[in-house]
Design a protein around this motif. Structure first.
Motif, short mmCIF file in Angstrom:
data_model
loop_
_atom_site.label_atom_id
_atom_site.label_comp_id
_atom_site.label_asym_id
_atom_site.label_seq_id
_atom_site.Cartn_x
_atom_site.Cartn_y
_atom_site.Cartn_z
N HIS A 126 48.93 -4.09 -47.59
CA HIS A 126 48.15 -5.32 -47.37
C HIS A 126 48.96 -6.52 -47.80
O HIS A 126 49.25 -6.68 -48.99
N ASP A 127 49.37 -7.33 -46.87
CA ASP A 127 50.01 -8.60 -47.22
C ASP A 127 49.73 -9.60 -46.10
O ASP A 127 48.91 -9.35 -45.21
N ALA A 128 50.45 -10.70 -46.14
CA ALA A 128 50.14 -11.76 -45.18
C ALA A 128 50.46 -11.34 -43.74
O ALA A 128 49.89 -11.87 -42.79
N HIS A 129 51.37 -10.38 -43.59
CA HIS A 129 51.78 -9.98 -42.24
C HIS A 129 51.04 -8.75 -41.73
O HIS A 129 50.68 -8.67 -40.56
N PHE A 130 50.86 -7.77 -42.61
CA PHE A 130 50.28 -6.51 -42.17
C PHE A 130 49.18 -6.07 -43.12
O PHE A 130 49.37 -6.03 -44.33
N ASP A 131 48.04 -5.76 -42.52
CA ASP A 131 46.88 -5.35 -43.30
C ASP A 131 46.45 -4.02 -42.70
O ASP A 131 45.59 -3.97 -41.82
N ILE A 132 47.11 -2.96 -43.12
CA ILE A 132 46.93 -1.67 -42.44
C ILE A 132 46.74 -0.55 -43.46
O ILE A 132 47.24 -0.61 -44.58
N SER A 133 46.00 0.46 -43.04
CA SER A 133 45.82 1.63 -43.91
C SER A 133 45.38 2.81 -43.06
O SER A 133 44.96 2.65 -41.92
N GLY A 134 45.53 3.98 -43.63
CA GLY A 134 45.11 5.19 -42.93
C GLY A 134 46.07 6.33 -43.18
O GLY A 134 46.58 6.48 -44.30
N GLN A 135 46.28 7.12 -42.14
CA GLN A 135 47.19 8.26 -42.25
C GLN A 135 48.19 8.20 -41.10
O GLN A 135 47.80 8.12 -39.93
N PHE A 136 49.46 8.24 -41.46
CA PHE A 136 50.51 8.27 -40.45
C PHE A 136 50.50 9.65 -39.78
O PHE A 136 50.22 10.65 -40.42
N ASP A 137 50.81 9.70 -38.50
CA ASP A 137 50.62 10.97 -37.79
C ASP A 137 51.91 11.70 -37.42
O ASP A 137 51.84 12.74 -36.75
N GLY A 143 48.00 10.30 -29.29
CA GLY A 143 47.02 9.42 -29.90
C GLY A 143 47.71 8.71 -31.04
O GLY A 143 48.82 9.10 -31.42
N LEU A 144 47.08 7.69 -31.58
CA LEU A 144 47.73 6.91 -32.63
C LEU A 144 47.15 7.23 -34.00
O LEU A 144 47.05 6.39 -34.88
N SER A 145 46.76 8.51 -34.16
CA SER A 145 46.28 8.99 -35.45
C SER A 145 46.40 10.50 -35.44
O SER A 145 46.67 11.10 -34.41
N LEU A 146 46.19 11.08 -36.61
CA LEU A 146 46.21 12.54 -36.69
C LEU A 146 45.10 13.13 -35.84
O LEU A 146 44.02 12.54 -35.71
N GLN A 147 45.34 14.30 -35.30
CA GLN A 147 44.31 15.01 -34.57
C GLN A 147 43.12 15.25 -35.50
O GLN A 147 43.28 15.38 -36.71
N PRO A 198 37.53 3.15 -35.44
CA PRO A 198 37.90 2.22 -36.52
C PRO A 198 39.19 2.63 -37.23
O PRO A 198 39.97 1.77 -37.62
N HIS A 199 39.42 3.93 -37.39
CA HIS A 199 40.59 4.32 -38.18
C HIS A 199 41.88 4.09 -37.41
O HIS A 199 42.89 3.71 -38.02
N GLU A 200 41.89 4.26 -36.09
CA GLU A 200 43.12 3.93 -35.34
C GLU A 200 43.36 2.42 -35.37
O GLU A 200 44.49 1.96 -35.51
N HIS A 215 45.16 1.30 -38.37
CA HIS A 215 46.60 1.55 -38.41
C HIS A 215 47.39 0.35 -37.89
O HIS A 215 48.59 0.24 -38.12
N PHE A 216 46.71 -0.51 -37.16
CA PHE A 216 47.37 -1.69 -36.58
C PHE A 216 46.90 -2.98 -37.24
O PHE A 216 47.64 -3.95 -37.27
N GLY A 217 45.68 -2.98 -37.71
CA GLY A 217 45.20 -4.11 -38.50
C GLY A 217 45.03 -5.40 -37.72
O GLY A 217 45.00 -6.47 -38.30
N ARG A 218 44.93 -5.31 -36.43
CA ARG A 218 44.82 -6.54 -35.64
C ARG A 218 43.46 -6.71 -34.99
O ARG A 218 43.14 -7.77 -34.50
N ARG A 219 42.70 -5.64 -34.95
CA ARG A 219 41.34 -5.76 -34.43
C ARG A 219 40.50 -4.69 -35.11
O ARG A 219 41.01 -3.75 -35.69
N THR A 220 39.20 -4.87 -35.06
CA THR A 220 38.32 -3.90 -35.70
C THR A 220 37.27 -3.46 -34.69
O THR A 220 36.90 -4.22 -33.80
N PHE A 221 36.85 -2.24 -34.82
CA PHE A 221 35.78 -1.72 -33.98
C PHE A 221 34.70 -1.11 -34.87
O PHE A 221 35.02 -0.54 -35.91
#
Lengths: 463, 399
Positions: free
Chosen positions: A194-205, B53-57, B132-134, B137-143
């Motif tokens: 989380h910073d000014a450029h990227f606000d992302i979280s989750g699990q990389f696949d 897909g852009l997340s784990l199965q 929402p979780h995918e 991963h991009f942080g540019r929009r929310t669903f």
């Protein structure tokens, strides 16, 4: 006692969309067909080169408001070509230039991690940055990024991508059929940034790849770019290929490493270089001049002049004298999508120098441009070129070179056949690949299973 | 009949990776994918698709799970397709790309390049993402969270319509970029020093609700002109995307009558979209578990169900039986208007090999499937002609 000979690193740069590339030569092939890429890559691998290199530009260049048509125009997608090249090579590193402005870390990280898996550990990433709204018109984001924020974005992008690469540690996949356990960890690849450029979280696949992450290249030349490289890169793609200039750059950048806790062997300096080979040095000199004339047509000379003058000079005769009017020092509008225009930091002074040189040597516009732009780096017989390359590397002007042939795709053939054996005889270039990954062939230590995070103290150090 | 397979990990059954011949430790290697696509080519299949897909199965609807007993982790599908392209010669390569979080400019040149590296065998299967979780991963929009219970509410319907409208815009941009260079734009004119004829490059100037794209592409028009665009569809809104934008729609009928009804709906939507004259193939998707006799096939699926701890179900019909029985079904569904099929192998390599080595010869014996590859590219293999460039037509118009 003499110090041990340094081993030279060599790479093949696929000829690009600059006037360096002589497309009018009868031997010149396609810049798009895969066979051209496969030819150059196989030649590079036959010659035991470290890696193959692709540049990138995400909008076709324009000059005077029209698509610039004097150089090669068009190129394929970087990742797709590199993945295909992985199928026709076994050892060669595969380096791609990928922009940190018009991509997102999650997607780029999964593409590089995939490329590293599919090539068995041969991926490299030349991290570049741009800010221009011109290129942005092709993308969702548009041209939002202020120029001064572009390194900040690049740094943050790289740091974020590395967090994704490192989110898998390499021991998560058990794939135990009997026990029915595929994953040893129920939540692999966790990340949160989380910073000014990227606000992302989750699990990389994408699970951890053979090299852990791609080898990181950086190409910027400004003070900020050098600092970025010193903090985070494994190699620099530099423009400083001559002895004195190269030594100064080399000393400067390697001198910055200590403040990031890094040693000089952890960052390779690889200038771009061109070459012209012939049987004798005299023949090579003649040939080099012919190549320069092919590279700088009258129209190309005017175009170069316009890039400095920032004016429409289409009415000038390339075989006549330089313009008497001065460059327009306002916002650069004549050439767009071309990073090199930023190199003209003081256009008025440069124009004065060019006029003085043209007057003193009685040069036309075309002759002047031939003289002041990019003479080939290495010109001569194979033995002269081998000696010159070796000298520069042993004198710490570089750790090797990224060679750009001027003919596609066969322009490296002669170098591979004639120069490489001489470098091998000198004991300064490999006769067999040392390792299975690009990192190993570059002499870089493997990353630990869980990599050390990319230095995050850069902002403080640079300010 | 056109026949293709959908490749995904170790196969579509969640326990497929535990089969004796499965190679779960190889799923991230080039060799694994090369072997699968080579097998498909050996069976003369039209094409393979690669899931992505852009997340784990996940086994859960719209959110990640924490299961450790199923395959998790995968590679980018476009790059897998590119990696196998130089090692195969005939079979089409159709990777999946999520349109919601990616750039149409990037995917357009990537698929154009796949078409170059495969010499005319590229396609693109577009897929939307609303989880929402995918998005995170991009942080540019929310669903908003997805739930099956919300399906059919006005808000959910709007979300769905937006997702597919954006996909249609995306495909529009991808296609316009493919046409943004005319075929003969590269002239290499030594006399004038011009590498291209800039009159044959075109700004697409696309402007829509979600993005604007200027163009032209950085990559010249691909060998097929327009690589094949496909989408999977289960309901009216996605059927409209197929009708508006695709060359192939993958659909999931339960029986022959259902197949007929879906084809009819898509044809109606196609007419409504003004594309009635354009070829559009509707393919039926089926998950297949094949055996030398029906009981063996059923037992194999039941064994996998036992390992997985649940009876496997799918959006598509789950077929268990012999190759001959499957051939009967496919021929019957073909009569209902399906041009071909995309078979999802329950387990790899067993069901993939059953398709290429048992089903294909069975269809050949019945005169329903090719005996050799005879077309120069994927479009031709599918009976699709090479489209004229939309901008070239405009240029020839004296107005």
């Amino acid at each position: 006692m003499t110090k041990p000979l340094k081993q030279i690193h060599l790479a093949a740069h696929f000829p690009g969309v600059n006037n360096t590339t002589v497309w009018s030569d009868p031997r010149a092939g396609s810049h798009i067909e895969f066979s051209s890429f496969a030819h150059l890559a196989r030649t590079a691998e036959r010659a035991k080169f470290d890696f193959f290199f692709l540049a990138e530009g995400l909008r076709l260049r324009e000059q005077r408001g029209r698509i610039y048509d004097l150089d090669v125009v068009g190129r394929p997608d970087t990742f797709t070509v590199l993945a295909a090249l992985a199928a026709v090579t076994d050892h060669l590193g595969l380096a791609g230039t990928i922009n940190s402005t018009f991509n997102e870390p999650y997607e780029v990280a999964r593409q590089f991690a995939t490329l590293d898996h599919l090539s068995g550990g041969r991926a490299a990433w030349n991290v570049v940055t741009s800010w221009d709204a011109f290129t942005g018109e092709n993308f969702r984001r548009g041209g939002f990024l202020p120029q001064e924020a572009r390194y900040e974005r690049a740094r943050t992008f790289l740091r974020t991508a590395c967090e994704l690469f490192d989110s898998w540690h390499g021991d998560e996949i058990a794939a135990d059929k009997q026990a029915g356990v595929f994953l040893a960890d129920p939540r692999p690849g966790r990340f949160s940034h989380h910073d000014a450029h990227f606000d992302i979280s989750g699990q990389f696949d994408v699970p951890r790849s053979p090299q852990g992450r791609p080898v990181i290249f950086q190409a910027g030349d400004s003070d900020e770019g050098r600092e970025f490289a010193a903090s985070s890169a494994d190699a620099i793609f530099s423009r400083h290929g001559t002895l004195a200039d190269g030594q100064a750059f080399y000393a400067d950048v390697k001198g910055r490493l200590a403040r990031y806790g890094r040693t000089p062997d952890q960052l390779l300096i690889l200038p771009a270089a061109t070459f012209v080979l012939a049987d004798t040095d005299a023949e090579a000199a003649d040939l080099a001049h012919d190549v320069r004339l092919q590279q700088v047509s009258g129209a190309t000379a005017i175009a170069f002049l316009e890039q400095l003058w920032n004016r429409d000079l289409s009415g000038y005769d390339p075989d006549g004298p330089l313009p008497e009017i001065d460059p327009d020092v306002g916002e650069h509008t004549i050439a767009r999508g071309r990073a090199s225009v930023r190199m003209h930091r003081d256009p008025l002074a440069t124009a004065r120098d060019w006029r003085a040189k043209a007057a003193a040597e009685n040069l036309s516009i075309r002759e002047l441009i031939v003289a002041v732009t990019g003479r080939q780096s290495f010109i001569g017989s194979a033995s002269t070129v081998a000696a010159d390359i070796d000298k520069l590397v042993q004198a710490d002007a570089s750790d090797g070179f990224i060679l750009v042939p001027h003919i596609t795709p066969g322009g490296l053939d002669e170098f591979a056949d004639k120069v490489v054996p001489l470098l091998q005889e000198r004991g300064v270039f490999r006769t067999e690949y040392e390792g299975s990954t690009l990192r190993a062939n570059l002499g870089l230590e493997p990353l630990p299973g869980k990599a050390v995070p990319v230095q995050s103290g850069f902002s403080r150090a640079a300010s | 009949m056109h026949l293709s397979v959908a490749l995904d990990g170790a196969g579509w059954h969640p326990a497929a990776w535990r089969e004796p011949r499965a190679r779960p430790a190889d799923l991230l290697t080039a060799g694994y994918w090369t072997d699968l696509v080579t097998e498909a080519e050996r069976g003369l299949l039209d094409f393979v698709t690669f899931e992505d897909g852009l997340s784990l199965q996940s086994s859960r609807f719209g959110e990640p799970d924490q299961r450790t007993d199923q395959v998790r982790g995968r590679l980018d599908a476009v790059l897998i397709a590119a990696r196998v392209a130089p090692l195969t010669r005939h079979v089409g390569l159709i990777p999946t790309a999520v349109v919601t979080h990616t750039e149409p400019f990037h995917i357009s040149k990537a698929i154009a390049t796949l078409d170059y590296v495969s010499e005319g065998r590229a396609g693109l299967r577009v897929k939307v993402s609303r989880t929402p979780h995918e998005a995170a991963h991009f942080g540019r929009r929310t669903f908003p969270p997805l739930s099956l219970a919300d399906r059919g509410t006005p808000a959910a319907a709007q979300e769905l319509a937006d997702a597919f409208d954006e996909a249609a815009d995306y495909v529009q941009v991808v296609r316009q970029l493919w046409d943004s260079w005319e075929d003969d734009a590269e002239i290499r004119d030594g006399a004038t020093g011009r590498f291209i004829d800039i009159g044959k490059l075109h700004y697409i100037d696309f402007s829509g609700r979600w993005f604007s794209v200027k163009g032209p592409s950085i990559t010249p028009r691909p060998p097929q002109g327009q690589p094949v665009v496909a989408a999977l569809a289960h309901a009216s809104v996605p059927y409209q995307l197929v009708a508006r934008s695709a060359d192939i729609g993958f659909v999931t009928p339960h029986d022959s009558a259902h197949a007929r009804q879906i084809v009819s709906e898509i044809r109606g939507a196609q007419q409504h979209a003004g594309r009635a004259d354009e070829p559009l193939h509707v393919f039926g998707d089926l998950v297949v578990f094949l055996g030398t006799d029906a009981a063996a096939a059923r037992r194999r699926k039941e064994r996998l169900d036992d390992l997985a701890g649940a009876v496997y179900t799918s959006d598509a019909l789950v077929f268990t039986g012999t190759a001959a029985e499957l051939a009967d079904l496919l021929l019957a569904w073909q009569q209902a208007g399906l041009a071909g099929f995309r078979l999802r192998p329950g387990a790899i390599p067993d069901d993939l090999e059953a398709i290429t080595r048992d089903l294909v010869p069975e269809l050949q014996r019945r005169g329903a499937f090719r005996r050799a590859y005879e077309a120069p590219d994927l479009r031709a293999l599918l009976g699709l002609s090479r489209p004229a460039n939309r901008y070239a037509t405009l240029a020839e118009d004296p107005a």
